[in-house]
Scaffold this active site. Structure first.
Site, PDB file in Angstrom:
ATOM      1  N   HIS A  29      -8.331   1.225  -4.027  1.00 26.15           N
ATOM      2  CA  HIS A  29      -9.293   1.000  -2.936  1.00 26.15           C
ATOM      3  C   HIS A  29      -9.934   2.335  -2.568  1.00 26.15           C
ATOM      4  O   HIS A  29      -9.276   3.202  -2.006  1.00 26.15           O
ATOM      5  CB  HIS A  29      -8.503   0.385  -1.759  1.00 26.15           C
ATOM      6  CG  HIS A  29      -9.290   0.203  -0.506  1.00 26.15           C
ATOM      7  ND1 HIS A  29      -8.682  -0.034   0.715  1.00 26.15           N
ATOM      8  CD2 HIS A  29     -10.625   0.215  -0.254  1.00 26.15           C
ATOM      9  CE1 HIS A  29      -9.607  -0.169   1.656  1.00 26.15           C
ATOM     10  NE2 HIS A  29     -10.797  -0.010   1.096  1.00 26.15           N
ATOM     11  N   HIS A  32      -1.134  -1.202  -4.361  1.00 24.78           N
ATOM     12  CA  HIS A  32      -2.397  -0.924  -3.678  1.00 24.78           C
ATOM     13  C   HIS A  32      -2.467   0.573  -3.380  1.00 24.78           C
ATOM     14  O   HIS A  32      -1.569   1.150  -2.758  1.00 24.78           O
ATOM     15  CB  HIS A  32      -2.496  -1.734  -2.379  1.00 24.78           C
ATOM     16  CG  HIS A  32      -3.804  -1.616  -1.667  1.00 24.78           C
ATOM     17  ND1 HIS A  32      -4.920  -2.364  -2.007  1.00 24.78           N
ATOM     18  CD2 HIS A  32      -4.194  -0.821  -0.635  1.00 24.78           C
ATOM     19  CE1 HIS A  32      -5.931  -2.043  -1.204  1.00 24.78           C
ATOM     20  NE2 HIS A  32      -5.521  -1.100  -0.369  1.00 24.78           N
ATOM     21  N   ASP A  65      -4.727   3.707  -1.862  1.00 30.06           N
ATOM     22  CA  ASP A  65      -5.826   4.018  -0.937  1.00 30.06           C
ATOM     23  C   ASP A  65      -6.320   5.445  -1.122  1.00 30.06           C
ATOM     24  O   ASP A  65      -5.595   6.398  -0.832  1.00 30.06           O
ATOM     25  CB  ASP A  65      -5.340   3.841   0.504  1.00 30.06           C
ATOM     26  CG  ASP A  65      -5.107   2.385   0.851  1.00 30.06           C
ATOM     27  OD1 ASP A  65      -6.059   1.594   0.737  1.00 30.06           O
ATOM     28  OD2 ASP A  65      -3.967   2.038   1.220  1.00 30.06           O
ATOM     29  N   ASP A 104      -6.607  -6.481   4.143  1.00 31.59           N
ATOM     30  CA  ASP A 104      -6.081  -5.111   4.156  1.00 31.59           C
ATOM     31  C   ASP A 104      -6.060  -4.542   5.575  1.00 31.59           C
ATOM     32  O   ASP A 104      -7.105  -4.257   6.153  1.00 31.59           O
ATOM     33  CB  ASP A 104      -6.944  -4.234   3.242  1.00 31.59           C
ATOM     34  CG  ASP A 104      -6.331  -2.865   3.006  1.00 31.59           C
ATOM     35  OD1 ASP A 104      -5.206  -2.607   3.477  1.00 31.59           O
ATOM     36  OD2 ASP A 104      -7.001  -2.053   2.334  1.00 31.59           O
ATOM     37  N   MET A 138      -8.959   8.229   0.134  1.00 28.54           N
ATOM     38  CA  MET A 138      -9.816   8.563   1.290  1.00 28.54           C
ATOM     39  C   MET A 138     -10.352   9.983   1.137  1.00 28.54           C
ATOM     40  O   MET A 138      -9.598  10.884   0.767  1.00 28.54           O
ATOM     41  CB  MET A 138      -8.999   8.490   2.580  1.00 28.54           C
ATOM     42  CG  MET A 138      -8.319   7.160   2.783  1.00 28.54           C
ATOM     43  SD  MET A 138      -7.321   7.191   4.282  1.00 28.54           S
ATOM     44  CE  MET A 138      -6.600   5.553   4.218  1.00 28.54           C
ATOM     45  N   MET A 158     -11.378  -5.757   5.284  1.00 27.30           N
ATOM     46  CA  MET A 158     -10.628  -4.853   6.160  1.00 27.30           C
ATOM     47  C   MET A 158     -10.321  -5.565   7.472  1.00 27.30           C
ATOM     48  O   MET A 158     -11.236  -6.022   8.167  1.00 27.30           O
ATOM     49  CB  MET A 158     -11.427  -3.574   6.430  1.00 27.30           C
ATOM     50  CG  MET A 158     -11.664  -2.676   5.219  1.00 27.30           C
ATOM     51  SD  MET A 158     -10.185  -2.252   4.282  1.00 27.30           S
ATOM     52  CE  MET A 158      -9.121  -1.540   5.549  1.00 27.30           C
ATOM     53  N   SER A 186       0.835  -1.199   0.000  1.00 29.43           N
ATOM     54  CA  SER A 186       0.000   0.000   0.000  1.00 29.43           C
ATOM     55  C   SER A 186       0.871   1.251   0.000  1.00 29.43           C
ATOM     56  O   SER A 186       1.608   1.511   0.954  1.00 29.43           O
ATOM     57  CB  SER A 186      -0.906   0.019   1.227  1.00 29.43           C
ATOM     58  OG  SER A 186      -1.432   1.324   1.382  1.00 29.43           O
ATOM     59  N   MET A 240     -12.109   4.596  -0.431  1.00 34.68           N
ATOM     60  CA  MET A 240     -12.777   4.807   0.860  1.00 34.68           C
ATOM     61  C   MET A 240     -13.470   6.160   0.764  1.00 34.68           C
ATOM     62  O   MET A 240     -13.063   7.148   1.402  1.00 34.68           O
ATOM     63  CB  MET A 240     -11.738   4.753   1.994  1.00 34.68           C
ATOM     64  CG  MET A 240     -11.301   3.332   2.283  1.00 34.68           C
ATOM     65  SD  MET A 240      -9.725   3.233   3.153  1.00 34.68           S
ATOM     66  CE  MET A 240      -8.609   3.269   1.755  1.00 34.68           C
TER      67      MET A 240
HETATM   68  C1  DX5 Z   1      -6.340   1.459   5.568  1.00 34.34           C
HETATM   69  C2  DX5 Z   1      -5.912   1.176   4.155  1.00 34.34           C
HETATM   70  C3  DX5 Z   1      -4.801   0.197   4.076  1.00 34.34           C
HETATM   71  C4  DX5 Z   1      -3.532   0.663   4.739  1.00 34.34           C
HETATM   72  C5  DX5 Z   1      -2.806  -0.532   5.264  1.00 34.34           C
HETATM   73  O1  DX5 Z   1      -7.478   2.211   5.578  1.00 34.34           O
HETATM   74  O2  DX5 Z   1      -6.976   0.652   3.392  1.00 34.34           O
HETATM   75  O3  DX5 Z   1      -4.544  -0.210   2.744  1.00 34.34           O
HETATM   76  O4  DX5 Z   1      -2.697   1.386   3.881  1.00 34.34           O
HETATM   77  O5  DX5 Z   1      -1.738  -0.101   6.017  1.00 34.34           O
HETATM   78  P1  DX5 Z   1      -1.006  -1.040   7.059  1.00 34.34           P
HETATM   79  O6  DX5 Z   1      -0.484  -2.218   6.288  1.00 34.34           O
HETATM   80  O7  DX5 Z   1       0.066  -0.159   7.605  1.00 34.34           O
HETATM   81  O8  DX5 Z   1      -2.020  -1.468   8.086  1.00 34.34           O
HETATM   82 ZN    ZN Z   2      -6.506  -0.282   1.342  1.00 31.61          ZN
END
Ligand code: DX5
Ligand code: ZN
Length: 215
Positions: free
Chosen positions: A65, A32, A34, A174, A36, A136, A7, A67
């Site tokens: 991904h 990956h 993310d 994840d 948000m 998750m 990620s 969010m």
């Molecule tokens: C959290 C994200 C993850 C995050 C994982 O909301 O969706 O992808 O980056 O990070 P680690 O591996 O540090 O938990």
């Molecule tokens: Zn993620």
């Protein structure tokens, strides 16, 4: 052997190019990414221009991904910046089936992410239409959180639903993935492991990725 998807949320954003090149040279399978929005989750990460910059230096599939609330608003835009797999949250999708079809119509693989409190049984009626379930194993919004142990039970339940339906859906884990839980997750049925801080905060990310891969 699991698919490894580091990620980039945990990468050094001042050096995106070299971080992407490191992943290209490693045994990582996917990037990956993310996204948000500060509404669906209590954090804001990055959007299209940053993904475009990552794509420019990536030689591997981009696993995006989302969010964000109402993710169906931006399907074409994420395709345009280079998403190969687009994952929306179950909890953010009123018309999940329609959204999955729209993602596939753009030529991407369609994923559904589940928060820790969301039962996997809610996917029974759509599982054949889902390419990837992003389970998750922390509450979404931040990297570096502690892995929730109940995830193992959910992975086994989801695997049974997938097998019963004769689907070929991949199970992605994840949040809080490390070399401590990677093998047990694969044993429980996980196909894809996402790891942010464990990879990017380690001394030798390429070796850490190899370790997660099981080599
Ligand atoms: C959290 C994200 C993850 C995050 C994982 O909301 O969706 O992808 O980056 O990070 P680690 O591996 O540090 O938990
Ligand atoms: Zn993620």
């Amino acid at each position: 052997m699991p698919i490894i998807a580091p990620s980039l949320l945990a990468c050094d954003f001042a050096n995106i190019q070299s971080e992407c090149e490191m992943l290209n040279a490693s045994q990582a399978d996917w990037f990956h990414i993310d996204v948000m929005d500060g509404v669906f989750v209590p954090n804001i990460s990055f959007g299209m221009p940053v993904i475009q910059a990552m794509k420019k230096h990536s030689q591997k599939p981009m696993d995006v991904h989302l969010m964000i609330v109402q993710p169906e608003r931006y399907i074409k835009e994420f395709k345009a910046v280079g998403a190969d797999i687009l994952t929306v949250h179950y909890e953010a999708s009123t018309h999940l089936h329609r959204t999955l079809q729209a993602i596939k119509d753009e030529g991407m693989k369609a994923g559904v992410a589940l928060n820790p409190h969301t039962p996997v049984s809610l996917l029974k009626d759509t599982i054949r239409d889902i390419d990837l379930v992003c389970m998750m194993s922390v509450n979404p919004g931040f990297g570096g959180q502690k892995f929730i142990e109940h995830t193992y039970t959910k992975v086994r339940e989801l695997k049974a639903i997938i097998n019963e339906a004769g689907a070929d859906t991949l199970i992605e884990i994840d949040g809080g993935v490390t070399s401590e839980n990677a093998a047990a997750l694969v044993e429980a049925g996980a196909d894809v492991l996402v790891a942010g801080s464990f990879v990017f905060k380690s001394k030798d990310p390429i070796a850490t990725i190899a370790q997660l891969k099981g080599k």
